[in-house]
Each structure stands twice: as C-alpha cells, then as structure tokens.
Design an enzyme around this catalytic site. Structure first.
Site, PDB file in Angstrom:
ATOM      1  N   HIS A 156      69.389 -24.532  -8.518  1.00  0.00           N
ATOM      2  CA  HIS A 156      68.592 -25.319  -7.565  1.00  0.00           C
ATOM      3  C   HIS A 156      67.937 -26.530  -8.210  1.00  0.00           C
ATOM      4  O   HIS A 156      67.504 -27.439  -7.521  1.00  0.00           O
ATOM      5  CB  HIS A 156      67.518 -24.423  -6.930  1.00  0.00           C
ATOM      6  N   ASP A 364      64.113 -34.022  -9.659  1.00  0.00           N
ATOM      7  CA  ASP A 364      64.128 -32.941  -8.678  1.00  0.00           C
ATOM      8  C   ASP A 364      65.583 -32.559  -8.414  1.00  0.00           C
ATOM      9  O   ASP A 364      66.438 -33.454  -8.319  1.00  0.00           O
ATOM     10  CB  ASP A 364      63.473 -33.414  -7.372  1.00  0.00           C
TER      11      ASP A 364
HETATM   12  P1  ADQ Z   1      60.871 -26.861  -4.994  1.00  0.00           P
HETATM   13  O1  ADQ Z   1      60.610 -27.425  -6.353  1.00  0.00           O
HETATM   14  O2  ADQ Z   1      59.905 -25.861  -4.527  1.00  0.00           O
HETATM   15  O3  ADQ Z   1      62.350 -26.246  -4.873  1.00  0.00           O
HETATM   16  P2  ADQ Z   1      61.390 -28.589  -2.578  1.00  0.00           P
HETATM   17  O4  ADQ Z   1      62.858 -28.766  -2.476  1.00  0.00           O
HETATM   18  O5  ADQ Z   1      60.628 -29.799  -2.188  1.00  0.00           O
HETATM   19  O6  ADQ Z   1      60.894 -28.186  -4.029  1.00  0.00           O
HETATM   20  O7  ADQ Z   1      60.991 -27.409  -1.630  1.00  0.00           O
HETATM   21  C1  ADQ Z   1      59.654 -27.119  -1.385  1.00  0.00           C
HETATM   22  C2  ADQ Z   1      59.546 -26.308  -0.105  1.00  0.00           C
HETATM   23  O8  ADQ Z   1      58.223 -25.786  -0.060  1.00  0.00           O
HETATM   24  C3  ADQ Z   1      59.765 -27.167   1.130  1.00  0.00           C
HETATM   25  O9  ADQ Z   1      60.469 -26.420   2.075  1.00  0.00           O
HETATM   26  C4  ADQ Z   1      58.341 -27.460   1.596  1.00  0.00           C
HETATM   27  O10 ADQ Z   1      58.194 -27.595   2.985  1.00  0.00           O
HETATM   28  C5  ADQ Z   1      57.588 -26.252   1.108  1.00  0.00           C
HETATM   29  N1  ADQ Z   1      56.207 -26.653   0.777  1.00  0.00           N
HETATM   30  C6  ADQ Z   1      55.789 -27.464  -0.197  1.00  0.00           C
HETATM   31  N2  ADQ Z   1      54.448 -27.638  -0.135  1.00  0.00           N
HETATM   32  C7  ADQ Z   1      54.029 -26.913   0.913  1.00  0.00           C
HETATM   33  C8  ADQ Z   1      52.754 -26.686   1.518  1.00  0.00           C
HETATM   34  N3  ADQ Z   1      51.661 -27.242   1.076  1.00  0.00           N
HETATM   35  N4  ADQ Z   1      52.724 -25.869   2.588  1.00  0.00           N
HETATM   36  C9  ADQ Z   1      53.848 -25.303   3.047  1.00  0.00           C
HETATM   37  N5  ADQ Z   1      55.062 -25.491   2.548  1.00  0.00           N
HETATM   38  C10 ADQ Z   1      55.149 -26.283   1.486  1.00  0.00           C
HETATM   39  C11 ADQ Z   1      63.468 -26.051  -5.758  1.00  0.00           C
HETATM   40  C12 ADQ Z   1      63.950 -27.320  -6.481  1.00  0.00           C
HETATM   41  C13 ADQ Z   1      64.284 -28.407  -5.471  1.00  0.00           C
HETATM   42  C14 ADQ Z   1      65.307 -27.898  -4.457  1.00  0.00           C
HETATM   43  C15 ADQ Z   1      64.868 -26.561  -3.875  1.00  0.00           C
HETATM   44  C16 ADQ Z   1      65.955 -25.942  -3.002  1.00  0.00           C
HETATM   45  O11 ADQ Z   1      62.972 -27.771  -7.410  1.00  0.00           O
HETATM   46  O12 ADQ Z   1      64.776 -29.558  -6.132  1.00  0.00           O
HETATM   47  O13 ADQ Z   1      65.433 -28.837  -3.423  1.00  0.00           O
HETATM   48  O14 ADQ Z   1      64.544 -25.635  -4.893  1.00  0.00           O
HETATM   49  O15 ADQ Z   1      67.169 -25.862  -3.673  1.00  0.00           O
END
Ligand code: ADQ
Length: 469
Positions: A156, A364
C-alpha cells in the site's frame, strides 16, 4: 470460486460502523462476494501473544481470525521494525530510521509466527492475499511450511528506488522473501519500476518472455494496481443524515468564506508543516485572502508511541498557534486544526463544503483522501484538488493542480490559483478526474488483482510451489 483468505495487520470490522476505513469496507465487500477468511492481529497485546488462542468472528460467509501479540512483539515488530525502519525507509526518510538488529529479528519472528498460525486454517483451494509492509516475509514462511496455494501481495505504501532501499540492512533478504509470492502488486508504475530496477540491477535478475521476473532462484510477476475508493458510497454520503448535517453546518459557519480542507493521519510523510507554512505564505503574498479563506486541517494522532509522530504533532500545534496569533481577527481564525477523526459520512459533507482539497504528502503510496475529495464534490460547483506530485494518486489524477510539496512558494501560488479558478475550468478538471475515481473503485481494484492472481495460477500451475526442504 476459490475461497479468499486476506491477511493484513489490522482486521475488519465486518460491518460498516461508519468509522471503518474505506479500504476495510472494500475488502469486506470482496470477501463477502467470494466467501472468505480475514486473518491478522487482534489489536491486543497479551502475555500469551501469538501463542494464545485464535479469536474468531463470523458474519454470513465471511469470518475473521485474529491473534494477539506479546509486548515484545508489539515493540519490536509493530512500533519497531515496521514503523521505525520500513515506514520511514519506504517513504524516503532515512533520517528517521532505526535499523536496530533486535527490531529486524522481532519483525522476522512475528512474520514466522503469523504464518505458523495461519497454516492450519488454510484449505486446499484457497487463494491468499497478503497486505502491506508488515508482512513482506510472510509468504516465504508459508511456502516453507509447504503451502502451495496462489499467494499474492499488495504493497500500500511506496516502493523506493534501489539507492534508498539498499540503506535497509536486510534489503536482500526482504526482496528474496517477496519473490516467494506469485503476484506482487504496487500502487503505481513508478513504484513497480523501482522494484524491477532492484531485481534486475541489484539482484542480477532477468525478465522472462512471459514478463515474469527471475532472481535469487525464484520467479514472480509484478504489476501496478492503483487502489481506488468505494466511490458510489462517497458520492452519496452528503445525502445521508450525518453527511447533510455536516454539509449545512460547515456552510453556514463559513458564510461567504472559502474553506481549504486537509484530512490526514498525523504522519511526517503527509507534509503537514509545509502545508501550514504555505497557507501562511498565501496570506502574506495575497493579503486579499485575509478574512476570505480558511484552512481546516483534520488530523487524528497515529502511532504516538513513535517519537517522530509526537514531534510532528507538537510542531503542528506550534505552527498553527503562531500563524493564528499573527493573522487572526475578531471574526476570523485562519487555521482550524482538529486532532480527531470523523465518521466517513461526516467527512464527505465537509469535503463537499470545501472549495479546495489540499493533499500534499512528501511521499504517499496512493492517498485515498484525494479521491474521496473528488467523489464528494457537487458536479455543478466542484472544488479544486491541489495534489502533491509525490502522491501515487498524481499518476492518475493528472487534472489536479499538481505541486511540489517541498516548495512553499509553489504551494501558496497553487492555493491562490485554486481559490480564484473559474467555474468552467473547475468543472472541466473535475469531470475528467471524477470519471476515473468512479471507474477505478476499490471493488474494481480488488477484482482485478484477484483475477490476475487466479489466471497466473491456472496458467502456471502455481508459479512458486512450496519449497522442497
Ligand atoms: P494512509 O497513510 O492511512 O493509507 P490514505 O490513503 O490517505 O492514507 O487513507 C487514509 C484514510 O483514512 C482515508 O480513507 C481517510 O478518509 C481516512 N482518514 C484520515 N483522516 C481521517 C479523520 N480525521 N477522520 C476520519 N477518517 C480519516 C495507506 C497508504 C496510502 C494508501 C492507503 C490505501 O499510506 O498511500 O493510499 O494505505 O492503499
């Protein structure tokens, strides 16, 4: 159809509580469709650890099986090697790594233990899908235990170029273990090519006529499978009670002002201090935005047992306090920094009420927030996505305002442009991105990966049969 077995560090929940991440929801969907088992860590630390009883839960055709870890496993495997060595290295932050050999051994041990606990749960025709950087070695341990089933792995987070990866003391053992999987999935073509470079240049590998990579006596197929979101749900959330409540609340609070939204776990990879500084620069360079624009940053703490995460939280509190002290007026506070999480439905309402989505990680894997922001927009009056070139999402979402997150000036200029962008340009960019987000969903991603794994296996009778001891 074969039963699907998913392995990931955190498991479930099986029912959408509104707080589950989008990825968890997507995996449950595909597990429900195929029937399956989800195996991983219970989230608990106990004395018996990985030797304790398995905990089972079931809902229709899907079951979960989880195990605890011991305190020493938590410290060395999870908070240790996974989050102090692998996470920073794979995000190009060699300055933050801790390569202590004890941590690497804890990581190896927990991968071996998880494999040992999974083996008795497996059936002959299962297809196994392992997720993320916690389990680079697990497939290898399954093979050593005689597991002949198709095993896929999806990373991921980014896979770095060999010049960075080779700083990891056990890089060769790690990549060799990755070659025990049949299919390796990466988020982007860039991460895939970094892996291929490692195999071809560092490990003296070759590429076969069938496209598979051969190295260190093993063979693997690797490809890019960009992950998506559960787009229909996100597009419809503003109509739900929670979503519409937040949408109207934020709109009425904003009045005529415009909101820039950032939503991230607190993490040094997300470029949060640079974001705050860019907003400050915007107010300096374009004072007409004072009183007109505000930044809402929602960032719940994560991994606070790791020092670097505490540091970033403190630095953000300091920065937002300083910027607010400098620019606030009686009726306007420029930065609203909330260290908490919101249910997904509420988030969708907040995204829809925001004129700009600011997604500026320094690195990311993909970044789902960029896609969620687009899915949640009103097509009649869509907001503008400002997106880091170092987010995997930038490979697909080329119609965003693509920025270099290290350049505070460039970020500030992009924010100014986004705030002033005319409706027809906003709509044009939105339409193109919206189509991609609605098509390349999380469900489509999972099906594509699993179809590929199944086809490979049918063609090759198992690419990497269990090793003969
Ligand atoms: P993350 O590093 O966690 O994931 P991201 O892809 O942005 O990063 O996903 C975060 C998730 O958490 C999103 O669905 C978002 O809505 C949720 N989230 C974040 N802050 C929040 C808050 N305050 N309240 C509620 N929900 C919140 C890892 C990798 C990424 C990759 C994903 C999926 O680092 O690059 O995209 O896995 O493969």
């Amino acid at each position: 159809m074969s039963r699907l077995v998913v392995v990931s560090n955190r498991v479930g929940p099986l029912n959408d509580t509104g707080r589950a991440g989008g990825l968890a929801v997507a995996l449950v969907d595909v597990l429900r469709k195929r029937g399956g088992l989800w195996f991983g860590w219970s989230g608990a630390v106990s004395e018996s650890g990985t030797f304790g009883e398995l905990q089972f839960a079931e809902d229709d055709d899907v079951s979960t099986a989880t195990i605890d870890v011991a305190r020493v496993d938590y410290d060395e495997f999870y908070a240790g090697f996974a989050n102090k060595a692998l996470w920073p290295t794979l995000h190009y932050r060699l300055d933050l790594t801790d390569f202590d050999r004890r941590l690497a051994e804890g990581y190896r041990r927990v991968n071996e233990r998880f494999a040992a606990r999974l083996v008795p749960l497996l059936q002959k025709d299962d297809i196994i899908w392992v997720h993320d950087y916690h389990f680079f070695l697990l497939g290898d341990y399954l093979r050593r235990a005689g597991v002949n089933n198709p095993i896929g792995f999806f990373l991921h987070i980014p896979f770095p170029v060999p010049e960075i990866l080779t700083a990891l003391p056990n890089h060769q053992a790690m990549v060799k273990a990755m070659l025990a999987y049949d299919l390796l999935g990466f988020q982007t073509a860039a991460h895939l090519s970094a892996f291929e470079r490692y195999v071809l240049e560092e490990a003296n590998g070759t590429r076969g006529e069938d496209g598979a990579l051969h190295a260190l006596g093993r063979k693997v197929v690797a490809d890019a499978f960009p992950i998506g979101i559960d787009a229909d749900a996100f597009a419809g959330f503003h109509k739900t009670k929670e979503g519409s409540k937040n949408l109207s609340l934020v709109r009425s609070e904003l009045d005529d002002r415009k909101q820039i939204i950032g939503v991230d776990r607190i993490d040094y990879s997300k470029g949060l201090p640079q974001r705050f500084m860019a907003f400050e620069r915007l107010l300096q360079m374009y004072p007409e935005h004072k009183g007109e624009v505000e930044l809402l940053q929602i960032a719940p703490p994560s991994r606070s047992e790791v020092r670097a995460y505490k540091d970033i939280q403190e630095s953000l509190e300091g920065l937002s306090g300083r910027i607010n002290g400098r620019f606030s007026d009686l009726d306007w506070t420029p930065i609203n920094f909330m260290s908490r999480s919101f249910p997904r439905r509420s988030l969708a309402g907040i995204y829809r009420a925001s004129a700009v989505g600011l997604v500026t990680p320094l690195r990311d894997g993909m970044n789902l927030v960029a896609k969620e922001y687009i899915a949640a927009q009103d097509p009649e009056d869509p907001g503008v996505l400002v997106l880091s070139r170092f987010a995997g999402a930038a490979e697909e979402m080329t119609e965003a305002l693509i920025v270099n997150p290290y350049s505070i000036d460039e970020l500030a200029e992009a924010l100014h442009r986004a705030i002033r962008m005319p409706l027809d340009e906003r709509q044009h960019r939105f339409d193109l991105m919206h189509k991609k987000v609605m098509t390349n969903t999380a469900g489509a991603w999972a099906e594509t990966f699993l179809d590929r794994l199944t086809t490979l296996n049918a063609d090759a009778q198992g690419l990497n049969p269990a090793y003969l001891n």
